[in-house]
Design a protein around this motif. Structure first.
Motif, short mmCIF file in Angstrom:
data_model
loop_
_atom_site.label_atom_id
_atom_site.label_comp_id
_atom_site.label_asym_id
_atom_site.label_seq_id
_atom_site.Cartn_x
_atom_site.Cartn_y
_atom_site.Cartn_z
N VAL A 1 106.92 -4.18 -12.68
CA VAL A 1 106.85 -4.42 -11.23
C VAL A 1 108.13 -3.93 -10.56
O VAL A 1 108.08 -3.27 -9.51
CB VAL A 1 106.60 -5.91 -10.92
N ALA A 2 109.29 -4.22 -11.15
CA ALA A 2 110.56 -3.81 -10.56
C ALA A 2 110.67 -2.30 -10.45
O ALA A 2 111.12 -1.77 -9.42
CB ALA A 2 111.72 -4.37 -11.39
N MET A 3 110.26 -1.58 -11.50
CA MET A 3 110.34 -0.12 -11.45
C MET A 3 109.42 0.46 -10.39
O MET A 3 109.80 1.37 -9.65
CB MET A 3 110.05 0.48 -12.83
N LEU A 4 108.20 -0.06 -10.32
CA LEU A 4 107.27 0.43 -9.30
C LEU A 4 107.71 0.06 -7.90
O LEU A 4 107.60 0.87 -6.96
CB LEU A 4 105.86 -0.11 -9.56
N ALA A 5 108.22 -1.15 -7.72
CA ALA A 5 108.66 -1.60 -6.41
C ALA A 5 109.87 -0.78 -5.95
O ALA A 5 109.99 -0.47 -4.77
CB ALA A 5 108.99 -3.09 -6.43
N ALA A 6 110.74 -0.44 -6.86
CA ALA A 6 111.91 0.37 -6.51
C ALA A 6 111.48 1.75 -6.01
O ALA A 6 112.04 2.27 -5.06
CB ALA A 6 112.85 0.50 -7.70
N ALA A 7 110.47 2.30 -6.66
CA ALA A 7 110.00 3.63 -6.28
C ALA A 7 109.18 3.60 -4.99
O ALA A 7 109.29 4.50 -4.15
CB ALA A 7 109.17 4.23 -7.41
N SER A 8 108.36 2.56 -4.82
CA SER A 8 107.45 2.52 -3.68
C SER A 8 107.98 1.70 -2.51
O SER A 8 107.47 1.82 -1.40
CB SER A 8 106.11 1.92 -4.11
N ARG A 9 108.96 0.86 -2.77
CA ARG A 9 109.51 -0.07 -1.77
C ARG A 9 108.45 -1.04 -1.24
O ARG A 9 108.47 -1.43 -0.09
CB ARG A 9 110.17 0.69 -0.63
N GLU B 1 103.07 -5.34 -7.59
CA GLU B 1 102.50 -6.47 -8.34
C GLU B 1 100.99 -6.30 -8.52
O GLU B 1 100.46 -6.54 -9.60
CB GLU B 1 102.78 -7.78 -7.61
N ASP B 2 100.31 -5.88 -7.46
CA ASP B 2 98.86 -5.69 -7.54
C ASP B 2 98.47 -4.62 -8.53
O ASP B 2 97.56 -4.80 -9.35
CB ASP B 2 98.28 -5.34 -6.16
N THR B 3 99.17 -3.48 -8.49
CA THR B 3 98.80 -2.39 -9.38
C THR B 3 99.15 -2.70 -10.84
O THR B 3 98.42 -2.28 -11.74
CB THR B 3 99.42 -1.05 -8.94
N VAL B 4 100.21 -3.43 -11.08
CA VAL B 4 100.53 -3.84 -12.46
C VAL B 4 99.46 -4.80 -12.97
O VAL B 4 99.00 -4.67 -14.11
CB VAL B 4 101.95 -4.45 -12.55
N SER B 5 99.02 -5.71 -12.13
CA SER B 5 97.94 -6.62 -12.52
C SER B 5 96.67 -5.85 -12.84
O SER B 5 95.97 -6.15 -13.81
CB SER B 5 97.68 -7.65 -11.42
N GLU B 6 96.36 -4.86 -12.02
CA GLU B 6 95.17 -4.04 -12.26
C GLU B 6 95.31 -3.25 -13.56
O GLU B 6 94.33 -3.06 -14.30
CB GLU B 6 94.94 -3.09 -11.08
N ALA B 7 96.53 -2.79 -13.86
CA ALA B 7 96.75 -2.07 -15.11
C ALA B 7 96.52 -2.97 -16.31
O ALA B 7 95.93 -2.55 -17.31
CB ALA B 7 98.17 -1.49 -15.14
N PHE B 8 96.97 -4.23 -16.23
CA PHE B 8 96.71 -5.17 -17.32
C PHE B 8 95.22 -5.45 -17.47
O PHE B 8 94.72 -5.55 -18.59
CB PHE B 8 97.50 -6.46 -17.13
N ARG C 1 97.58 4.34 -9.99
CA ARG C 1 96.80 3.51 -9.06
C ARG C 1 97.56 3.31 -7.76
O ARG C 1 96.98 3.37 -6.69
CB ARG C 1 96.49 2.17 -9.72
N LEU C 2 98.87 3.10 -7.84
CA LEU C 2 99.70 2.94 -6.65
C LEU C 2 99.66 4.22 -5.80
O LEU C 2 99.50 4.17 -4.59
CB LEU C 2 101.14 2.61 -7.06
N ARG C 3 99.75 5.35 -6.46
CA ARG C 3 99.69 6.65 -5.76
C ARG C 3 98.31 6.85 -5.12
O ARG C 3 98.22 7.26 -3.96
CB ARG C 3 99.99 7.78 -6.74
N ASP C 4 97.26 6.54 -5.85
CA ASP C 4 95.90 6.67 -5.30
C ASP C 4 95.69 5.76 -4.10
O ASP C 4 95.09 6.18 -3.10
CB ASP C 4 94.85 6.35 -6.37
N ASN C 5 96.19 4.54 -4.18
CA ASN C 5 96.07 3.60 -3.07
C ASN C 5 96.83 4.10 -1.85
O ASN C 5 96.36 3.96 -0.72
CB ASN C 5 96.55 2.21 -3.46
N ALA C 6 98.01 4.67 -2.06
CA ALA C 6 98.80 5.19 -0.94
C ALA C 6 98.09 6.37 -0.29
O ALA C 6 98.05 6.48 0.94
CB ALA C 6 100.19 5.61 -1.43
N LYS C 7 97.52 7.25 -1.10
CA LYS C 7 96.77 8.39 -0.55
C LYS C 7 95.57 7.91 0.25
O LYS C 7 95.28 8.42 1.33
CB LYS C 7 96.29 9.31 -1.67
N SER C 8 94.88 6.93 -0.28
CA SER C 8 93.70 6.39 0.39
C SER C 8 94.09 5.74 1.72
O SER C 8 93.43 5.94 2.74
CB SER C 8 93.01 5.37 -0.51
N ALA C 9 95.16 4.98 1.72
CA ALA C 9 95.63 4.33 2.95
C ALA C 9 96.04 5.38 3.98
O ALA C 9 95.73 5.25 5.17
CB ALA C 9 96.79 3.40 2.65
#
Length: 83
Positions: free
Chosen positions: A19-27, A33-40, A66-74
């Protein structure tokens, strides 16, 4: 190998770091948290037949994609003008 127990163990030891690594990259902590949960959740479905050599790397890749796909979709939803 009990997949649920293994995934649970990996979640306890790695979830915060992922979560920390993804949050740092995506802010965006919530999206991370959501995408890590989906990955699990994906891991519980995929790993019984194909356990990865590097489970943390697999989870990070799935969550990051998934985070990248969600950002593109948004972006696509909010950038199209209303008619």
């Amino acid at each position: 190998i009990n997949i649920e127990a293994r995934v649970s163990e990996i979640a306890r030891t790695s979830r915060g770091r992922l979560v920390a690594m993804l949050a740092a990259a995506s802010r965006d902590i919530s999206a991370a948290e959501d995408t890590v949960s989906e990955a699990f959740a994906s891991a519980l479905q995929k790993w019984p037949s194909d356990f990865p050599r590097n489970p943390e790397g697999w989870l990070m890749t799935v969550a990051r994609n998934r985070l990248r796909d969600n950002a593109k979709s948004a972006f696509a939803r909010t950038s199209v003008p209303l008619r």
